[in-house]
Design a protein around this motif. Structure first.
Motif: not given
Ligand code: ACO
Length: 428
Positions: A248-275
């Protein structure tokens, strides 16, 4: 020009058809390769593999071009509302005035979430990361709307799920923020537009009035647009592959959010400020950290630098960098990490290591500085990225389902042991 590519393989010649994109990109169609030759291609990390044809986003990483449905990111960031871009990505065309009003009305009238969702917060330890919470909250929407489990919904049901996601995501994101602060949540107000409503739910405090600052609205609108889609990146590919199993679409988007979380992907924006903060606390010498990033024995990387597909300045980073100065000036905020960011960028772009590898600042390099000036805590940065990326994920999922694409299931080349005989434990 030839319409095929000829492959010579273990004495056999095979002609593989070419697929030419509307911007003359060339793809080699290998869909018959295995049946004709028994061989498969290997491309770890999919660096040279097109997983689909798509008419949503065009990206030329060498030239620094990004367009959605043919419209340049510069034009959209300058002129559109985020809701307009969401409509464009999902439906393929910019909305007419009437279509926009209908879409806007529908979104405004689906913003409430089921009150039971608030109970979910009780289970999470205080201070747990909001990206984990967001993944769970979005996935849990399928429990509140069980009709979404139908793998073949009719068009109206599919549109309703899409509207629910777009409308409820800002409510959920604001809830995460409030709950992490231990503050009461603020309910949505349907009279407010999408961005103003989100800012109100996030920054209003029950005990005080809150005036929505138009500078915040403009900045947030632009940031959301700049994050709205980016073709077959890690999270979009995740959404497509999960969706290809008819989840279902909610599960698909939740999976996308999980992938985005990684610091090599979307999680980089948090890591930039920390750096940047770490550099500041260390005395502010950017060169020391550039040296660390270049040292192959040091795992440190310059966060917010480099990109799988941009081998030129990320056009989104250019727009954000310009807005960053502008917004901080308008807000009267002086953030010392902005100077460090600029110094770091200047030093890196003059350094052979970064020049040779074509490493430029990406979208995440300056976005955190704006989020911080607006008052978002650093753990919320990737959540804000997800809020912006939602329409792109939906558009990618919808295109994949509309094209009736088969389940995603790559092959492999097995490199383990060949067949061995069982030996009893005592004899090993
Ligand atoms: N700092 C230092 N060196 C880097 C960096 C960096 N940020 N990025 C890449 N390199 C170097 C690599 O060490 C490698 O060097 P080598 O050829 O000597 O081995 C070369 O540049 C190529 O890098 P790869 O990791 O092979 O490139 P890939 O396409 O696999 O990775 C990625 C791209 C993940 C974005 C990478 O540049 C990175 O880790 N950047 C930092 C994290 C970041 O900002 N991520 C956000 C990306 S944007 C987004 O997802 C929204």
């Amino acid at each position: 020009m030839s319409e095929t590519a000829r492959l010579s393989l273990q004495g056999k010649e095979v002609d593989l058809p070419l697929i030419i994109g509307s911007e003359n990109e060339v793809g080699i169609d290998i869909s018959s390769l295995r049946s004709e030759t028994g061989a498969v291609t290997v491309d770890v990390g999919y660096k040279n593999t097109g997983s689909t044809t798509s008419s949503i986003t065009y990206l030329d990483g060498e030239a620094g071009i990004l367009r959605h449905r043919g419209y340049s990111i510069e034009d959209l960031a300058e002129n559109a509302t985020f809701m307009e871009v969401a409509y464009l990505l999902i439906n393929g065309e910019l909305p007419t005035q009437q279509e926009y009003e209908d879409w806007d009305y529908q979104i405004r009238h689906h913003t409430l979430v089921n009150e039971d969702m608030e109970n979910i917060f009780k289970a999470w330890p205080t201070g747990s990361h909001p990206m984990g919470q967001l993944t769970a909250m979005i996935s849990s929407l399928s429990s509140f709307y069980p009709e979404s489990l139908n793998p073949n919904p009719n068009e109206e049901d599919q549109h309703r799920t899409i509207r629910r996601l777009i409308a409820k995501m800002p409510t959920i994101v604001a809830m995460l923020h409030k709950k992490n602060l231990g503050h009461p949540i603020i309910y949505p107000k349907n009279k407010l537009d999408y961005v103003s409503n989100f800012l109100n739910m996030t920054f209003k405090n029950v005990t005080e009035d809150y005036e929505i600052d138009p500078i915040f609205v403009e900045a947030m609108n632009k940031l959301l647009i700049l994050h709205a889609d980016h073709e077959q990146n890690c999270s979009a590919s995740t959404v497509r592959i999960v969706g290809s199993a008819h989840s279902n679409l909610y599960a698909c988007i939740a999976a996308g959010i999980a992938a985005l979380w990684g610091p090599l992907h979307g999680g980089a924006n948090q890591k930039v400020i920390e750096m940047l903060e770490a550099i500041r606390e260390d005395g502010g010498d950017a060169r020391k950290f550039i040296a660390k990033a270049k040292d192959k024995n040091d795992p440190f990387r310059l966060m917010g630098f480099g990109h799988r597909v941009y081998k030129n300045y990320d056009p989104r980073a250019l727009i954000i960098k310009k807005s960053c100065d502008d917004i901080l000036n308008k807000l009267g905020v002086k953030d010392p990490v902005l100077d460090i960011a600029k110094q770091l960028e200047e030093t890196a772009l003059a350094d052979d290591y970064f020049v040779e590898r074509k490493l430029f600042p990406n979208v995440d390099f300056y976005s955190g500085i704006i989020y911080r000036a607006m008052g978002f805590p650093v753990e919320m940065f990737t959540v804000l990225f997800a809020l912006g990326r939602l329409p792109g994920w939906i558009a990618q999922w919808k295109e994949m389902r509309d094209q009736n694409q088969p389940i995603g299931r790559p092959r492999q080349i097995y490199t383990g042991h060949v067949k061995r005989d069982w030996t009893a434990r005592a004899l090993r």
